[in-house]
Design an enzyme around this catalytic site. Structure first.
Site, PDB file in Angstrom:
ATOM      1  N   PHE A 380     -39.179 -26.492   6.506  1.00 26.57           N
ATOM      2  CA  PHE A 380     -40.043 -27.616   6.873  1.00 26.57           C
ATOM      3  C   PHE A 380     -39.293 -28.761   7.554  1.00 26.57           C
ATOM      4  CE2 PHE A 380     -41.264 -25.959   2.558  1.00 26.57           C
ATOM      5  CZ  PHE A 380     -42.067 -24.937   3.037  1.00 26.57           C
ATOM      6  N   CYS A 381     -38.278 -28.424   8.352  1.00 23.36           N
ATOM      7  CA  CYS A 381     -37.460 -29.439   9.032  1.00 23.36           C
ATOM      8  C   CYS A 381     -36.898 -30.450   8.032  1.00 23.36           C
ATOM      9  CB  CYS A 381     -38.252 -30.140  10.131  1.00 23.36           C
ATOM     10  SG  CYS A 381     -38.695 -29.071  11.511  1.00 23.36           S
ATOM     11  N   ALA A 382     -36.537 -29.939   6.874  1.00 24.98           N
ATOM     12  CA  ALA A 382     -35.930 -30.774   5.827  1.00 24.98           C
ATOM     13  C   ALA A 382     -34.927 -29.911   5.077  1.00 24.98           C
ATOM     14  CB  ALA A 382     -37.007 -31.317   4.892  1.00 24.98           C
TER      15      ALA A 382
END
Length: 431
Positions: A380-382
């Site tokens: 999740f781009c994290a």
């Protein structure tokens, strides 16, 4: 110049077609009747549980864009009626977004492509030697744009986040900026942004709040919370037309180098070797070229639609569905919900989880191919935050061994969607 009649960015919708909950009409989303193929060739109604990535378009938003198209023209400096009308609509959108976010009257409202674009714009405008304090729980849009950062470990509880920020800010001299999410895009958990803003200001720092995952679910008031900057995206706010926004104090933005250099950002250009005379007003200064007019109109229409609906009805329905989803997941052996601060902490309509014995990609593919359910899988781009929650230090973006599944809801989500997901997972773990 002709007199212009400016219409609202939130056109009237067919009231009979929209659901009514708690006495308020909740606008419909486009694609609510979408059917998708599943294993065996059957068509089923699509259960969209991927709102945190991009939300579908609200019908009033589509109507606003359609209404603006016949007179669409370039904005600013045009003498023709269509240009004047489109300019007025574009600037009205700026006022609408300012009011929606509770910004101060003198705050800049700069239209961008999305939240990532907005944070990168601010990064270009920071005073020299600014130190940015950011938690490892942030989306990459908040982790990566800065030249000088102090990264803080995921806090064990909300008070620990405030204490860690306090200590980090106290140890930094010169200009400093605290960057924090309002609602996690991984767990949905709400962050104590008011307390963090207070701590930042006590140390002479400023705060940027990533509100991309908050504003589709909860109101935000930049003035009441005493925030310096807020960024969010239209595509997560039911306005998927390529616009986002950065709101906040003008001084850094007015002094910073223009984000894009070109027409509109400059007041005059002299002979070769002479410096350009850039706009002091940060709005034209950072919106060079032809802006995304329809995106701004769409974003404003979404703000109008949510405001007209009222947050009480929206929040109550979301909380009902999230509670049902989380209870269902908790009842399935081998399914583990991810959380930083425990199951009781308030959150928006985002739930991430793992399924024992199955990679996140396998789960997502089964849900889609066999049940017509759309979820998100990955990090999740994290990446740092997901690795922390999973207790692993390895795994790249394409490595599904250190990934999770994320189900997210919004306007258009139904109890049937939630129940279908729970039953599908129950069937999957029973195989």
């Amino acid at each position: 110049m002709p007199t212009l009649t400016i219409f609202s960015n939130a056109p009237q919708q067919d009231q009979a077609a929209a659901p009514v909950r708690q006495g308020r009409t909740i606008p419909a989303v486009l694609g609510a009747d979408l059917e998708v193929p599943v294993k065996g060739g059957k068509l089923v109604g699509y259960a969209n549980l991927d709102y945190a990535a991009s939300a579908p378009c609200l019908e009033p938003v589509s109507a606003a864009v359609t209404a603006a198209l016949p007179a669409y023209s370039s904005v600013h400096r045009g003498a023709g009626y269509a240009s004047q009308l489109t300019t007025a609509r574009y600037e009205q959108a700026r006022h609408t977004v300012r009011a929606f976010a509770g910004a101060r009257p003198d705050d800049a409202v700069i239209f961008t492509r999305n939240t990532t674009d907005a944070t990168n714009l601010l990064a270009r405008c920071l005073p020299d030697d600014t130190t940015v304090i950011v938690f490892d729980t942030e989306h990459h849009a908040s982790l990566l744009p800065w030249k000088r950062t102090v990264r803080l470990a995921p806090p064990a509880f909300p008070g620990e986040a405030v204490r860690a920020a306090d200590e980090a800010l106290a140890g930094v001299d010169g200009p400093k900026l605290l960057v924090v999410t309002a609602a996690s895009n991984v767990t949905g958990e709400l962050w104590p942004i008011a307390a963090l803003a207070h701590i930042a200001h006590r140390h002479g720092a400023r705060i940027l709040v990533d509100a991309a995952q908050l504003v589709p679910h909860r109101p935000i008031n930049l003035t009441a919370l005493d925030l310096d900057y807020v960024a969010f995206s239209g595509h997560k706010l039911y306005a998927p037309f390529g616009a986002g926004v950065l709101l906040g104090r003008r001084d850094w933005l007015a002094d910073g180098e223009p984000y894009l250099k070109g027409g509109g950002a400059v007041r005059s250009v002299g002979q070769a070797g002479q410096a350009a005379d850039w706009h002091d007003d940060p709005e034209p200064r950072h919106e060079a070229g032809t802006p995304n007019v329809l995106g701004a109109i769409a974003l404003a229409a979404a703000c109008d639609a949510l405001t007209a609906t009222g947050w009480t009805a929206l929040v109550k329905e979301e909380e009902r569905l999230v509670a049902r989803l989380r209870a269902g997941l908790a009842s399935i052996a081998g399914v583990r919900e991810l959380s930083l601060w425990g199951p009781a902490h308030p959150r928006v309509g985002i739930v991430s989880f793992t399924v024992d014995g199955h990679s996140a990609r396998q789960v997502a593919e089964v849900l889609s191919g066999e049940y017509g359910i759309g979820v998100r899988d990955g990090k999740f781009c994290a990446h740092p935050f997901v690795r922390h929650l999973l207790g692993t230090a390895d795994g790249g973006c394409e490595d599904d061994t250190a990934s999770a599944v994320r189900a997210s809801i919004g306007i258009g989500s139904t109890q049937e969607h939630v129940d279908r997901l729970v039953e599908a997972l129950r069937d999957l773990v029973a195989r």
